[in-house]
Design an enzyme around this catalytic site. Sequence first.
Site, PDB file in Angstrom:
ATOM      1  N   SER A   1       4.048 -14.341   3.215  1.00 55.03           N
ATOM      2  CA  SER A   1       4.370 -12.749   3.325  1.00 55.03           C
ATOM      3  C   SER A   1       5.689 -12.468   2.440  1.00 55.03           C
ATOM      4  O   SER A   1       5.345 -12.547   1.254  1.00 55.03           O
ATOM      5  CB  SER A   1       4.638 -12.333   4.818  1.00 55.03           C
ATOM      6  OG  SER A   1       4.668 -11.167   4.883  1.00 55.03           O
TER       7      SER A   1
ATOM      8  N   HIS B   1       0.109 -11.340   2.803  1.00 53.24           N
ATOM      9  CA  HIS B   1       0.230 -10.174   3.271  1.00 53.24           C
ATOM     10  C   HIS B   1       0.551  -8.932   2.448  1.00 53.24           C
ATOM     11  O   HIS B   1       1.391  -8.790   1.688  1.00 53.24           O
ATOM     12  CB  HIS B   1       1.308  -9.848   4.430  1.00 53.24           C
ATOM     13  CG  HIS B   1       1.136 -10.831   5.650  1.00 53.24           C
ATOM     14  ND1 HIS B   1       2.308 -11.204   6.374  1.00 53.24           N
ATOM     15  CD2 HIS B   1      -0.064 -11.439   6.294  1.00 53.24           C
ATOM     16  CE1 HIS B   1       1.749 -12.127   7.436  1.00 53.24           C
ATOM     17  NE2 HIS B   1       0.479 -12.186   7.248  1.00 53.24           N
TER      18      HIS B   1
ATOM     19  N   ASP C   1       3.544 -15.139  11.841  1.00 49.85           N
ATOM     20  CA  ASP C   1       1.901 -15.382  11.570  1.00 49.85           C
ATOM     21  C   ASP C   1       1.820 -16.780  10.760  1.00 49.85           C
ATOM     22  O   ASP C   1       2.587 -17.169   9.773  1.00 49.85           O
ATOM     23  CB  ASP C   1       1.479 -14.311  10.470  1.00 49.85           C
ATOM     24  CG  ASP C   1      -0.013 -14.198  10.202  1.00 49.85           C
ATOM     25  OD1 ASP C   1      -0.671 -14.811  11.209  1.00 49.85           O
ATOM     26  OD2 ASP C   1      -0.402 -13.849   9.134  1.00 49.85           O
TER      27      ASP C   1
END
Length: 400
Positions: free
Chosen positions: A219, A246, A345
Site C-alpha cells: 500500500s 492499493h 490488509d
Amino acid sequence: MPPINVLVVDDSALMRRLITRFLEEDPQKPPIKVLDSAANGQEALEKAVRLRPDVVTLDVEMPVLDGLATLERLMRQHPVPVIMLSAHTTEGAQATIKALALGAVDFVAKPARREDMPQMVNDLRFKVRAASQAVLRWPGGRPARPLAVVRPVQTTRQAVPPAGAVGISGGSGGRYSAGVIAVSHTAAASQPSPIGAPEVAAGPVRQSGRIQLVVIGSSTGGPAALQQIIPRLPANLGATVVVVQHLPVGFSGPMAEHLDRKSAIKVRHAQQGDQLRPGEVLVAPAGYDLTFRGRPGNVSVFLDPGQGPVPPGGFRPSVDVTMLSAAEVLGNQCMGVLLTGMGRDGALGMQAIFRSGGLTIAEHESTCVVYGMPRAAVELGAANRVLPLPEIAAEIVKNI
C-alpha cells in the site's frame, strides 16, 4: 499534541483554498494545519526549505516547474513526505506512477465529478495522516535511523506451533522451528540480534511441492518498493507473481506498464480468466478483488467488482482476499510477501498461507515507508521471514 504541518502546492487558486479548508476542517486528532500554499514548483521548493512542513501536497501539472521536476528536487535537496494530486486521465496516471517511483509517498486523484469530491476529501485526509508517519528511504531521502542488519537466525527446537499460536517468543520460552529459518525481528537494530532475541516462528513444514504462485501485497510506499523487487526477478522465473497494490481505478494499468518497461520478466494488467503461467507478473486491477479458481497446475484468475462501494477502511483489490484465495487453491505451493503500507490488509491472508505450509515474507520495519501491514502479519506470527526490502527479490528467487 502538535499539529501535522502541511504545505499545499497547486497552480489553481481555487484548489489551494479547497484543499486548505478540507484539511483544516478534519475533526480527527492531531489537527492538520496548512502552513502556507504555493502556485508553482519553484515557489514550493523555496517554501519547503523555509517552513519545513511535515507533508507536502503537490499537483502534477503546474507552470514554471511541474510536479515531477519539483518532486525530484525535493527528494534530493529537502526530503519530505509528498502526496501527489493527479488528474484522472491517462497522462495524469502515467505521471503519477513516475512520481511514486521518484519517491512520492502516495497520491490522490482529483475528482472527475462534483459528487466524487467527498471521497477525494476523505482520501486526502487519510493519506496526509499516513504520510506524516512515513520514513523516506529513497536515494537522497533521510532515513530516520540506520538500516537494520537482519540476519537469518537458526532456531534449535524442532517443534511446530499449534494452529492459531502466536509465533513471537523469546527469552527462555520455546522457539518454534520446522526446518525453516526464522529471521530475528527487532525494531531499529543496527547489529545482528542475539540468539535469545524475540524471533518470528517458522510455519508448518513445507512439502516438496514447488511454489507456483507468489502474491505480493503493498500500500503506502508500495509502488517504489515494487521497483526494488519486480525488475530483479528473472524472465524465466518458475512461478507466477500477482501484485496487489492499493490504487484508485485507472492507475493500476499504468503501473503495470511502468514495471514492464523496467523488468526482464513480463508484467501486465490481469484480466478475467488469465491462466497462471511461470515467468509472468499480473497486476491486480484497481476496483476488483482478484481470486483464483481451479487446482494446482491449472489455476485461473477471477475478477470480482464486488457489490457497491468499498466500505470505510476496506480496499478493492484487497490483499487479504487474494492471499486467502491463494492459500485455499494452492496450499503450500504459494508464497505471500507483504510490503510497506498503512493498516492491516494482508495479515490474515499471510496467516492463511503460513498455516497451509506456504512461505511468507514480511518487509522489515527498517525499510518500510509505513510499518503497518507487515507489522500486523508479524504480530499474528504469520511471517516465516522478516527481511529488509533489498533482500526480498533474492529470497523469492531462491525459494522457487
